[in-house]
Design a protein around this motif. Structure first.
Motif, short mmCIF file in Angstrom:
data_model
loop_
_atom_site.label_atom_id
_atom_site.label_comp_id
_atom_site.label_asym_id
_atom_site.label_seq_id
_atom_site.Cartn_x
_atom_site.Cartn_y
_atom_site.Cartn_z
N PRO A 52 0.83 -1.21 0.00
CA PRO A 52 0.00 0.00 0.00
C PRO A 52 0.87 1.26 0.00
O PRO A 52 2.02 1.25 0.43
N ALA A 53 0.29 2.34 -0.47
CA ALA A 53 0.99 3.63 -0.47
C ALA A 53 1.25 4.08 0.96
O ALA A 53 0.50 3.75 1.88
N ARG A 54 2.33 4.86 1.13
CA ARG A 54 2.69 5.38 2.45
C ARG A 54 2.87 6.90 2.37
O ARG A 54 4.00 7.39 2.24
N PRO A 55 1.78 7.65 2.42
CA PRO A 55 1.90 9.11 2.34
C PRO A 55 2.82 9.66 3.43
O PRO A 55 2.73 9.27 4.59
N GLY A 56 3.71 10.55 3.03
CA GLY A 56 4.63 11.17 3.97
C GLY A 56 5.94 10.42 4.16
O GLY A 56 6.87 10.97 4.76
N PHE A 57 6.03 9.21 3.66
CA PHE A 57 7.22 8.40 3.88
C PHE A 57 8.48 9.06 3.33
O PHE A 57 9.54 9.04 3.96
N HIS A 58 8.40 9.66 2.15
CA HIS A 58 9.58 10.21 1.49
C HIS A 58 9.97 11.60 1.99
O HIS A 58 11.01 12.12 1.60
N LEU A 59 9.13 12.20 2.82
CA LEU A 59 9.42 13.53 3.36
C LEU A 59 9.35 13.46 4.89
O LEU A 59 8.41 13.97 5.51
N PRO A 60 10.35 12.85 5.53
CA PRO A 60 10.31 12.69 6.98
C PRO A 60 10.37 14.04 7.69
O PRO A 60 11.05 14.96 7.24
N HIS A 61 9.67 14.13 8.82
CA HIS A 61 9.66 15.35 9.61
C HIS A 61 10.74 15.25 10.70
O HIS A 61 10.89 14.22 11.34
N GLY A 62 11.46 16.34 10.89
CA GLY A 62 12.49 16.36 11.91
C GLY A 62 13.88 16.47 11.31
O GLY A 62 14.09 16.18 10.13
N THR A 63 14.83 16.88 12.13
CA THR A 63 16.21 16.99 11.67
C THR A 63 16.85 15.60 11.68
O THR A 63 16.35 14.67 12.32
N PRO A 64 17.97 15.43 10.96
CA PRO A 64 18.63 14.12 10.96
C PRO A 64 18.96 13.61 12.37
O PRO A 64 18.76 12.43 12.67
N PHE A 65 19.44 14.50 13.25
CA PHE A 65 19.78 14.06 14.60
C PHE A 65 18.53 13.60 15.36
O PHE A 65 18.54 12.57 16.05
N ALA A 66 17.45 14.35 15.23
CA ALA A 66 16.21 13.98 15.91
C ALA A 66 15.67 12.65 15.38
O ALA A 66 15.17 11.82 16.16
N LEU A 67 15.78 12.43 14.08
CA LEU A 67 15.32 11.16 13.51
C LEU A 67 16.21 10.01 13.98
O LEU A 67 15.71 8.92 14.29
N ALA A 68 17.53 10.25 14.05
CA ALA A 68 18.45 9.21 14.51
C ALA A 68 18.16 8.83 15.95
O ALA A 68 18.29 7.66 16.34
N ALA A 69 17.73 9.80 16.74
CA ALA A 69 17.46 9.55 18.16
C ALA A 69 16.27 8.60 18.36
O ALA A 69 16.10 8.05 19.47
N GLN A 70 15.47 8.40 17.32
CA GLN A 70 14.37 7.44 17.43
C GLN A 70 14.87 6.00 17.41
O GLN A 70 14.14 5.09 17.82
N TYR A 71 16.09 5.81 16.93
CA TYR A 71 16.63 4.46 16.78
C TYR A 71 17.64 4.08 17.86
O TYR A 71 17.87 2.90 18.10
N ASP A 72 18.27 5.06 18.50
CA ASP A 72 19.28 4.75 19.50
C ASP A 72 19.51 5.98 20.39
O ASP A 72 19.07 7.08 20.07
N ASP A 73 20.21 5.76 21.51
CA ASP A 73 20.56 6.86 22.40
C ASP A 73 21.86 7.50 21.95
O ASP A 73 22.76 6.83 21.44
#
Length: 388
Positions: free
Chosen positions: A258-279
Motif C-alpha cells: 500500500p501507499a505510504r503518504p509522507g514516507f519520502h518527506l520525513p519530519h524532523g532533523t537528521p539528529f532527531a530522527l536518529a534519536a528514534q533508533y538509539d541513544d
C-alpha cells in the motif's frame, strides 16, 4: 535562440506537442507464477506519419528544441487518458518519468486526471539515473505520488552501481531489473545485483520485475534471479491499449505494498530522527573522529560508495581532516549547501550496507552512530529533501 526540429515529413516537435499528437502503446507486465497480467506499461510514440514516431528521435527532438519537459508531461497525460477511457482499464498503469525534467511541476491536466480518481493504480517509473541526478526532486515527486495512493518503480536497476546504494533511500514499491541481467545470469555483477535486490525486497516488501523476457529460457532465468513479475516480447509486444486481450490477475490488490503518504518527506532533523533508533553517546573530539573513521573505512573498501553529508560552520572538532579524506575517496558525493543549523550529519551508502553519524553539540545533543538500513535511509531522506 529557440531551436525547431523538423521531421522528414515536415512535422515539428512544436506541432506535435501543440496538437497533443502522442499515441502511447502498452506492453503487459505479467505475474511469472501464474502468467496473468498485473498491468500495462505505457510507452510513448509520436505520429505514425513521422520519423518522430520513434521515442528516441521524439525525445531527442524535444530536447534540442528546449521542450523536453512539455513532451514528458504530455506523454504522461496521454498515457493516463488512454488508460482511463479503455474498455478494460488495467489494475496497474506504469508511466515513465524523464530524469532531466523531474524538477518541473505537474501540469494542470495531469493533476486533473489524478485528482478525479483513476480506475487503476498508477506506477510512476524513475530510471536509476534520477537517483544521483536530482535526488531531492525525486523524493518530493515520490511523496506526491504516494499521497494519491499510487506507487513508485525504479527502472533499469543494475546498470549503475549507484542505484543499489541509493535504493533504500527511495524504497520503491517495484524494483525493475535491467534486461542485461537476464541476458547474463551467471556474471558476477548479475549475482551481486540480484542478491542486493532480493534482500531489499525481503526487507521492504517490494516486488521485483525482470525486463527483456523474450523466450521461455529468459522466463526461467528471471524466476531464478528472484523476479516476481516480468515483461518482454514473450508476453506481448507494445500495442494500442485496446489490443490487449489477456486476463488480469485478480490478486494484484494484495500483491503490491500500500501507499505510504509522507514516507519520502520525513519530519524532523537528521539528529532527531536518529534519536528514534538509539541513544546519543558523548560527542567529544576523540569519539567523533572514531565515528568518522567508520565511514572513511567503508568508503575505502568500496569504490562505488555514495557519501551524503551536511555540515554547518564551524565544523565540529574531530571531523575536519577525516571528512576531507572521506569525501576525497568517495565515488559520488552529495554535499548540501543548506545544512541543518547546529548539526553535522554524514552517511555512506553502498550495495547492501549503510552507515551514518549525526552530531549535535551541546547538553541536549551528542553523537549518533547508525548502521541500520532503515535508520540511515530515513536520515538521508531528511537531508536530500533539502537538496534540489
Amino acid at each position: 535562440m529557440t531551436h525547431t526540429t523538423v521531421s522528414a515529413t515536415g512535422r515539428t516537435i512544436a506541432d506535435i506537442i501543440d496538437r497533443r499528437d502522442i499515441w502511447p502503446v502498452f506492453q503487459p507486465i505479467v505475474d511469472l507464477a501464474t502468467g496473468a497480467a498485473v498491468g500495462l506499461e505505457a510507452l510513448a510514440r509520436g505520429p505514425q506519419d513521422s520519423p518522430l514516431a520513434f521515442p528516441d528521435r521524439l525525445f531527442a527532438a524535444a530536447r534540442a528544441a528546449g521542450r523536453l519537459g512539455e513532451l514528458d508531461m504530455l506523454c504522461a497525460e496521454r498515457a493516463l487518458e488512454c488508460a482511463v477511457t479503455a474498455e478494460r482499464p488495467p489494475p496497474l498503469v506504469f508511466v515513465n518519468a524523464e530524469p532531466a525534467v523531474l524538477d518541473q511541476p505537474l501540469s494542470p491536466r495531469l493533476l486533473q486526471l489524478i485528482a478525479a480518481g483513476l480506475p487503476f493504480r498508477q506506477v510512476l517509473e524513475f530510471t536509476e539515473r534520477a537517483l544521483p541526478t536530482v535526488p531531492g526532486s525525486l523524493l518530493r515527486i515520490a511523496a506526491g505520488v504516494e499521497q494519491y495512493g499510487n506507487a513508485i518503480a525504479l527502472d533499469d536497476v543494475g546498470v549503475d552501481p549507484l542505484s543499489l546504494a541509493l535504493l533504500p533511500v527511495l524504497e520503491p514499491e517495484i524494483i525493475k531489473l535491467d534486461m542485461h541481467l537476464v541476458r547474463n545470469p551467471d556474471a558476477v555483477h548479475t549475482r551481486t545485483v540480484c542478491a542486493v535486490v532480493r534482500a531489499e525486497a525481503a526487507r521492504t516488501g517490494a516486488v521485483i520485475v525482470a525486463e527483456g523476457i523474450e523466450t521461455p529460457e529468459d522466463l526461467a532465468t528471471a524466476r531464478a534471479l528472484g523476479a516476481h513479475w516480468g515483461q518482454g516480447w514473450h508476453f506481448g509486444r507494445p500495442a494500442p491499449i485496446g489490443a490487449f486481450s489477456g486476463d488480469y490477475s485478480p490478486d494484484i490488490a494484495g500483491a503490491l505494498r500500500p501507499a505510504r503518504p509522507g514516507f519520502h518527506l520525513p519530519h524532523g532533523t537528521p539528529f532527531a530522527l536518529a534519536a528514534q533508533y538509539d541513544d546519543a553517546g558523548p560527542a567529544d573530539t576523540a569519539t567523533i573522529a572514531a565515528a568518522v573513521t567508520i565511514l572513511r573505512d567503508a568508503v575505502a573498501a568500496d569504490d562505488t560508495a555514495v557519501v551524503v553529508a551536511a555540515s554547518p560552520q564551524p565544523i565540529p572538532a574531530g571531523i575536519t581532516g577525516s571528512l576531507s579524506e572521506l569525501l576525497g575517496h568517495a565515488r559520488s558525493v552529495i554535499l548540501l549547501d543548506q545544512p541543518v543549523p547546529g548539526e553535522f550529519t554524514a552517511a555512506v551508502l553502498g550495495a547492501g550496507y549503510s552507515h551514518a553519524i549525526s552530531v549535535r553539540p551541546g547538553p541536549d545533543g551528542g553523537l549518533m552512530v547508525l548502521s541500520d538500513t532503515a535508520a540511515v535511509a530515513e536520515i538521508v531522506r531528511a537531508l536530500l529533501t533539502r537538496h534540489p
